[in-house]
Scaffold this active site. Structure first.
Site, PDB file in Angstrom:
ATOM      1  N   CYS A  44      12.255  90.527 208.640  1.00  0.00           N
ATOM      2  CA  CYS A  44      11.221  91.336 209.269  1.00  0.00           C
ATOM      3  C   CYS A  44      11.405  91.124 210.771  1.00  0.00           C
ATOM      4  O   CYS A  44      11.332  90.001 211.254  1.00  0.00           O
ATOM      5  CB  CYS A  44       9.832  90.867 208.841  1.00  0.00           C
ATOM      6  SG  CYS A  44       8.531  91.513 209.912  1.00  0.00           S
ATOM      7  N   CYS A  81       3.932  89.672 213.405  1.00  0.00           N
ATOM      8  CA  CYS A  81       3.951  89.355 211.977  1.00  0.00           C
ATOM      9  C   CYS A  81       3.410  87.922 211.860  1.00  0.00           C
ATOM     10  O   CYS A  81       4.044  86.973 212.329  1.00  0.00           O
ATOM     11  CB  CYS A  81       5.375  89.459 211.459  1.00  0.00           C
ATOM     12  SG  CYS A  81       5.538  89.120 209.718  1.00  0.00           S
ATOM     13  N   ASP A 116      31.130  66.601 189.791  1.00  0.00           N
ATOM     14  CA  ASP A 116      31.216  68.029 190.019  1.00  0.00           C
ATOM     15  C   ASP A 116      31.401  68.311 191.506  1.00  0.00           C
ATOM     16  O   ASP A 116      30.444  68.430 192.259  1.00  0.00           O
ATOM     17  CB  ASP A 116      29.922  68.694 189.504  1.00  0.00           C
ATOM     18  CG  ASP A 116      30.140  70.151 189.207  1.00  0.00           C
ATOM     19  OD1 ASP A 116      31.303  70.604 189.257  1.00  0.00           O
ATOM     20  OD2 ASP A 116      29.153  70.846 188.918  1.00  0.00           O
ATOM     21  N   TYR A 165      39.390  58.287 191.068  1.00  0.00           N
ATOM     22  CA  TYR A 165      39.497  57.937 189.658  1.00  0.00           C
ATOM     23  C   TYR A 165      40.911  57.860 189.124  1.00  0.00           C
ATOM     24  O   TYR A 165      41.119  57.586 187.954  1.00  0.00           O
ATOM     25  CB  TYR A 165      38.685  58.907 188.789  1.00  0.00           C
ATOM     26  CG  TYR A 165      38.884  60.370 189.141  1.00  0.00           C
ATOM     27  CD1 TYR A 165      37.841  61.090 189.711  1.00  0.00           C
ATOM     28  CD2 TYR A 165      40.096  61.001 188.909  1.00  0.00           C
ATOM     29  CE1 TYR A 165      38.006  62.420 190.042  1.00  0.00           C
ATOM     30  CE2 TYR A 165      40.261  62.330 189.235  1.00  0.00           C
ATOM     31  CZ  TYR A 165      39.217  63.040 189.806  1.00  0.00           C
ATOM     32  OH  TYR A 165      39.386  64.354 190.139  1.00  0.00           O
ATOM     33  N   LYS A 217      32.166  68.345 178.210  1.00  0.00           N
ATOM     34  CA  LYS A 217      31.318  69.088 179.155  1.00  0.00           C
ATOM     35  C   LYS A 217      29.885  69.119 178.668  1.00  0.00           C
ATOM     36  O   LYS A 217      29.632  69.448 177.510  1.00  0.00           O
ATOM     37  CB  LYS A 217      31.829  70.519 179.263  1.00  0.00           C
ATOM     38  CG  LYS A 217      33.167  70.623 179.958  1.00  0.00           C
ATOM     39  CD  LYS A 217      32.955  70.966 181.413  1.00  0.00           C
ATOM     40  CE  LYS A 217      34.178  71.714 181.899  1.00  0.00           C
ATOM     41  NZ  LYS A 217      34.019  72.393 183.117  1.00  0.00           N
ATOM     42  N   CYS A 245       7.865  94.462 204.972  1.00  0.00           N
ATOM     43  CA  CYS A 245       7.419  93.074 205.048  1.00  0.00           C
ATOM     44  C   CYS A 245       6.108  92.916 204.279  1.00  0.00           C
ATOM     45  O   CYS A 245       5.173  93.686 204.499  1.00  0.00           O
ATOM     46  CB  CYS A 245       7.224  92.696 206.511  1.00  0.00           C
ATOM     47  SG  CYS A 245       6.462  91.082 206.702  1.00  0.00           S
ATOM     48  N   CYS A 253       3.316  92.205 207.202  1.00  0.00           N
ATOM     49  CA  CYS A 253       2.936  93.126 208.284  1.00  0.00           C
ATOM     50  C   CYS A 253       3.406  94.551 208.018  1.00  0.00           C
ATOM     51  O   CYS A 253       3.205  95.429 208.843  1.00  0.00           O
ATOM     52  CB  CYS A 253       3.476  92.627 209.612  1.00  0.00           C
ATOM     53  SG  CYS A 253       5.256  92.851 209.756  1.00  0.00           S
ATOM     54  N   GLU A 265      34.460  57.871 181.918  1.00  0.00           N
ATOM     55  CA  GLU A 265      33.999  58.026 183.302  1.00  0.00           C
ATOM     56  C   GLU A 265      33.130  59.257 183.405  1.00  0.00           C
ATOM     57  O   GLU A 265      33.161  60.125 182.541  1.00  0.00           O
ATOM     58  CB  GLU A 265      35.211  58.232 184.229  1.00  0.00           C
ATOM     59  CG  GLU A 265      36.130  57.062 184.276  1.00  0.00           C
ATOM     60  CD  GLU A 265      37.468  57.423 184.917  1.00  0.00           C
ATOM     61  OE1 GLU A 265      37.526  58.381 185.703  1.00  0.00           O
ATOM     62  OE2 GLU A 265      38.449  56.733 184.607  1.00  0.00           O
ATOM     63  N   SER A 292      44.976  69.800 185.044  1.00  0.00           N
ATOM     64  CA  SER A 292      43.587  70.096 184.727  1.00  0.00           C
ATOM     65  C   SER A 292      43.191  69.152 183.577  1.00  0.00           C
ATOM     66  O   SER A 292      43.951  68.245 183.244  1.00  0.00           O
ATOM     67  CB  SER A 292      43.537  71.561 184.333  1.00  0.00           C
ATOM     68  OG  SER A 292      42.288  71.903 183.879  1.00  0.00           O
ATOM     69  N   LYS A 305      32.212  62.857 184.970  1.00  0.00           N
ATOM     70  CA  LYS A 305      33.004  63.964 185.510  1.00  0.00           C
ATOM     71  C   LYS A 305      32.241  64.526 186.709  1.00  0.00           C
ATOM     72  O   LYS A 305      31.277  65.269 186.564  1.00  0.00           O
ATOM     73  CB  LYS A 305      33.204  65.041 184.440  1.00  0.00           C
ATOM     74  CG  LYS A 305      34.156  66.132 184.862  1.00  0.00           C
ATOM     75  CD  LYS A 305      34.533  66.995 183.667  1.00  0.00           C
ATOM     76  CE  LYS A 305      35.576  68.036 183.999  1.00  0.00           C
ATOM     77  NZ  LYS A 305      35.205  68.949 185.049  1.00  0.00           N
TER      78      LYS A 305
HETATM   79  P1  AMP Z   1      38.031  71.414 185.153  1.00  0.00           P
HETATM   80  O1  AMP Z   1      37.884  71.766 186.614  1.00  0.00           O
HETATM   81  O2  AMP Z   1      36.808  71.714 184.355  1.00  0.00           O
HETATM   82  O3  AMP Z   1      39.315  71.880 184.573  1.00  0.00           O
HETATM   83  O4  AMP Z   1      38.095  69.827 185.107  1.00  0.00           O
HETATM   84  C1  AMP Z   1      39.171  69.138 185.674  1.00  0.00           C
HETATM   85  C2  AMP Z   1      38.727  68.532 186.965  1.00  0.00           C
HETATM   86  O5  AMP Z   1      37.724  67.572 186.741  1.00  0.00           O
HETATM   87  C3  AMP Z   1      39.808  67.755 187.622  1.00  0.00           C
HETATM   88  O6  AMP Z   1      40.647  68.589 188.384  1.00  0.00           O
HETATM   89  C4  AMP Z   1      39.068  66.801 188.487  1.00  0.00           C
HETATM   90  O7  AMP Z   1      38.951  67.342 189.773  1.00  0.00           O
HETATM   91  C5  AMP Z   1      37.668  66.777 187.899  1.00  0.00           C
HETATM   92  N1  AMP Z   1      37.158  65.421 187.591  1.00  0.00           N
HETATM   93  C6  AMP Z   1      35.915  64.998 187.907  1.00  0.00           C
HETATM   94  N2  AMP Z   1      35.713  63.727 187.529  1.00  0.00           N
HETATM   95  C7  AMP Z   1      36.875  63.303 186.969  1.00  0.00           C
HETATM   96  C8  AMP Z   1      37.280  62.048 186.415  1.00  0.00           C
HETATM   97  N3  AMP Z   1      36.458  61.012 186.311  1.00  0.00           N
HETATM   98  N4  AMP Z   1      38.540  61.976 185.936  1.00  0.00           N
HETATM   99  C9  AMP Z   1      39.386  63.041 186.027  1.00  0.00           C
HETATM  100  N5  AMP Z   1      39.046  64.244 186.542  1.00  0.00           N
HETATM  101  C10 AMP Z   1      37.801  64.381 187.023  1.00  0.00           C
HETATM  102 ZN    ZN Z   2       6.476  90.959 208.957  1.00  0.00          ZN
END
Ligand code: AMP
Ligand code: ZN
Length: 672
Positions: A428, A434, A122, A229, A316, A410, A413, A118, A80, A120
């Protein structure tokens, strides 16, 4: 060349084209040429099943079902990241790192610590194993020690290279994030809402959910991407993180070009602040940035804790939230009868746009927030079409405030709303009486992607329904100037346009009619596939559930919906009337007609056509041996021009002496 050599050459060539298109964003051949080559490869492969290769470009398309995902240990644990929320925390981390390195007798004066910053991403993390340059396996993160094998689904993501380019280590794992770009997410949700399904909450969950879908053809259609990455292997191959990213790109991986090498806290701070304010300009969501010690030698010395590497730190971002006041809640009834709550708010600026409305999703969400009228609520903008209400500031609530209660009936109607077990939305069920449902269904039928009826825009449809001249689709074809006379805001010219538009729509092909019927869960693609498989409504009506499910992309739910729709007495009646009106309820064989009359002719198709959609014209050209080009150049042989073609195209074609022909002339050419 033997067939086996041909197969290999085609695979290699198609991998290269994929790379040009998806990674370099620089295609060298047209989509059509690509598809032709792919088709050729698929033909050869089906002749020689003994040369099957799970990394063939042909494996990126089509179905495949994973019944259950097996759990497999990671070769290297997936750690992590430690998190920080302020620049001060980052500064402390950098100090800790430097101290450790000094304790290891590093000379930080001579070789100072650099960092790679880099974004992060999502999404859902993924580990891709490559051996001898080919993809062997893809595992989800799982608990970091073992993950689920999602290889079959990962192959459908075009940005994951199946075969690598240039130089690469013989055996390694590549780590990255599977993301769903905002645009793809919005599109998916729009489609879901249009079909009466509930919207997905956010791109991250949708991405990880998609990876675990059993039907990999759905994965293909969702538009996931994979950003990489990190490269892990037994031997250390690269001297720095930044260098590794550059190399990874050359191997064919999608690597964002937003990474920066920083040498001071000041640089890092700048990077963090830049992306904190500019994140909404990115095509995908990020939830922070990651700062990594760049030098791999230093990384080794720093090592890992049980949970995370010491050489990396996530910063974050706070979710971009703004407070505003909830004025009221509207409940919108869609064409499928689904009722969705929308918050009306005091206008507020969020991520660069003024927001007045926000999604409340469904009754559960309102209950979870314990929403009251007049509440101060917090809005967040993700990849969503409209922002959502994520929290309430209860301390600001007035004692007399009334709770927001999801209506029992609804709003249009007044029929009692129903909620099926396991469904998030209320419906509905009064579909025949309707009015938003009636209006919605007819609007859908007239819309561009369905019957495309000119002169019958959304407003006009609503007007006709309110005036009670139209109640269902079949009524449209029984309209006359007589019946329309005297309707307010409908002049003589509009009436004429509208009637002509309706008349012309009778020429629309069967699959458009089928899509237009608005059968629940039947989108554009499914309608096309059903039309092609059964060729006529009569056949489709006879189809058993089994034969419906046998059609590509059709699952139990869709099959059931088609089956029931076509058997409901009121629908049978409407379909009968549509048939007598002269709508096309079977496929025209013109499109299926094949030949070589246009062999090797390079053809550009532009504008809007009378009898066919542009796609159909293209199909027709291709099935007669022609090639479709995207733009006019000296290589073009023919320009097929419809209505509303841009003047610049005509001028260019004239300058280059390229013959310009109409739809009718094209038909003549083909002897149709
Ligand atoms: P978290 O889920 O908040 O513990 O963050 C860790 C996760 O961030 C890792 O497991 C990766 O999947 C993700 N992540 C997204 N972008 C990056 C990046 N540029 N480098 C490393 N991890 C990343
Ligand atoms: Zn309706």
């Amino acid at each position: 060349m033997t067939d086996q050599e041909k197969i290999q050459a085609l695979r290699k060539e198609l991998h290269q084209h994929n790379y040009n298109y998806y990674i370099l964003d620089n295609p060298l051949i047209s989509d059509y040429e690509f598809d032709q080559k792919l088709k050729y490869l698929q033909d050869l492969e089906s002749q020689y099943p003994e040369w099957f290769d799970s990394n063939s470009p042909s494996q990126r398309v089509g179905g495949g079902v994973t019944k259950s995902f097996s759990t497999i240990p990671h070769r290297f644990p997936m750690y992590s990241l430690d998190n920080s929320y302020s620049i001060d925390e980052l500064e402390l981390w950098i100090e800790r790192i430097k101290k450790r390195l000094l304790d290891e007798n590093c000379n930080l004066e001579a070789s100072p610590v650099h960092f790679t910053c880099e974004l992060k991403y999502d999404g859902a993390s993924i580990s891709l194993t490559y051996a001898q340059g080919t993809l062997v396996r893809a595992l989800t993160r799982g608990d970091g020690i073992q993950g689920d094998d999602v290889t079959q689904n990962i192959r459908k993501i075009k940005t994951v290279p199946l075969v690598l380019q240039g130089n690469y280590p013989t055996d390694f794992d590549m780590r990255g994030e599977i993301i769903l770009p905002k645009e793809a997410f919005d599109k998916l949700n729009e489609e879901r809402l249009a079909q009466g399904e509930s919207a997905f909450m956010n791109p991250r969950n949708t991405a990880s959910g998609t990876l675990k879908l059993q039907d990999s053809s759905i994965v293909e259609s969702r538009g996931l991407q994979c950003l990489l990455y990190s490269l892990v292997s037994e031997q250390s191959v690269y001297t720095s993180q930044y260098e590794m990213l550059k190399q990874a790109k050359q191997m064919g991986f999608l690597v964002a070009d937003t990474a920066r090498r920083c040498s001071s806290l000041e640089d890092i701070k700048h990077y963090v602040q830049h992306w904190n304010t500019q994140r909404h300009t990115l095509p995908y969501e990020i939830d922070g940035v990651v700062i990594k010690v760049d030098d791999t030698h230093y990384q080794k010395l720093l090592g890992h804790t049980a949970k995370a590497p010491r050489w990396a730190m996530a910063y974050k971002f706070k979710a971009e939230q703004v407070p505003t006041t909830l004025m009221s809640v509207s409940y919108q009834v869609g064409r499928t009868g689904a009722v969705t709550p929308v918050a009306n708010l005091a206008a507020v600026l969020l991520a660069g746009t003024v927001v007045k409305r926000a999604s409340l999703h469904n009754a559960d969400q309102i209950e979870k927030l314990e929403l009251h009228y007049g509440d101060t609520v917090f809005l967040e903008k993700g990849g969503e079409i409209i922002p959502k209400v994520v929290a309430v500031d209860r301390s600001k609530r007035l004692a007399a405030a009334l709770a927001v209660l999801f209506p029992e009936n609804c709003p249009e109607c007044h029929t009692k709303l129903e909620r099926k077990k396991g469904e998030a939305l209320h419906y509905c069920l009064n579909e025949d009486h309707c009015s938003p449902q009636i209006i919605g269904r007819i609007q859908h039928f007239c819309s561009r992607k369905a019957m495309d009826i000119e002169g019958l825009g959304e407003e006009t449809v609503a007007l006709l329904v309110r005036e009670k001249v139209v109640e269902n689709l079949a009524d449209l074809y029984e309209l006359s100037a007589e019946k329309l006379k005297g309707i307010p805001r409908l002049g003589e010219l509009s009436i004429q346009n509208l009637l002509e538009g309706i008349q012309k729509s009778k020429e629309k092909p069967f699959d458009k009619v089928l899509f237009g019927l608005g059968i629940r869960h039947v989108g554009e693609t499914v309608a096309k596939k059903l039309a092609r498989s059964f060729t006529s409504l009569a056949q489709l009506k006879q189809a058993s559930l089994e034969s419906l499910v046998a059609v590509e992309d059709v699952g139990d739910r869709i099959a059931q919906s088609v089956y029931t729709h076509l058997r409901a007495p009121k629908n049978i009646l409407i379909l009968e009337r549509l048939k007598s009106a002269g709508l096309k309820l079977q496929l025209e064989n013109i499109i299926a007609q094949k030949g070589t009359k246009l062999l090797d002719k390079k053809i550009v198709v532009s504008g809007v056509f009378d009898s066919f959609s542009r796609e159909e014209i293209k199909d027709l050209i291709e099935s007669n041996g022609g090639q479709i080009l995207g733009s006019i150049s000296s290589k073009t042989d023919i320009l097929v021009a419809g209505d509303q073609m841009g003047p610049s195209k005509r001028i260019k074609a004239e300058q280059l002496n390229i013959p310009i022909i109409s739809e009718k002339e094209l038909m003549k050419l083909l002897g149709i």
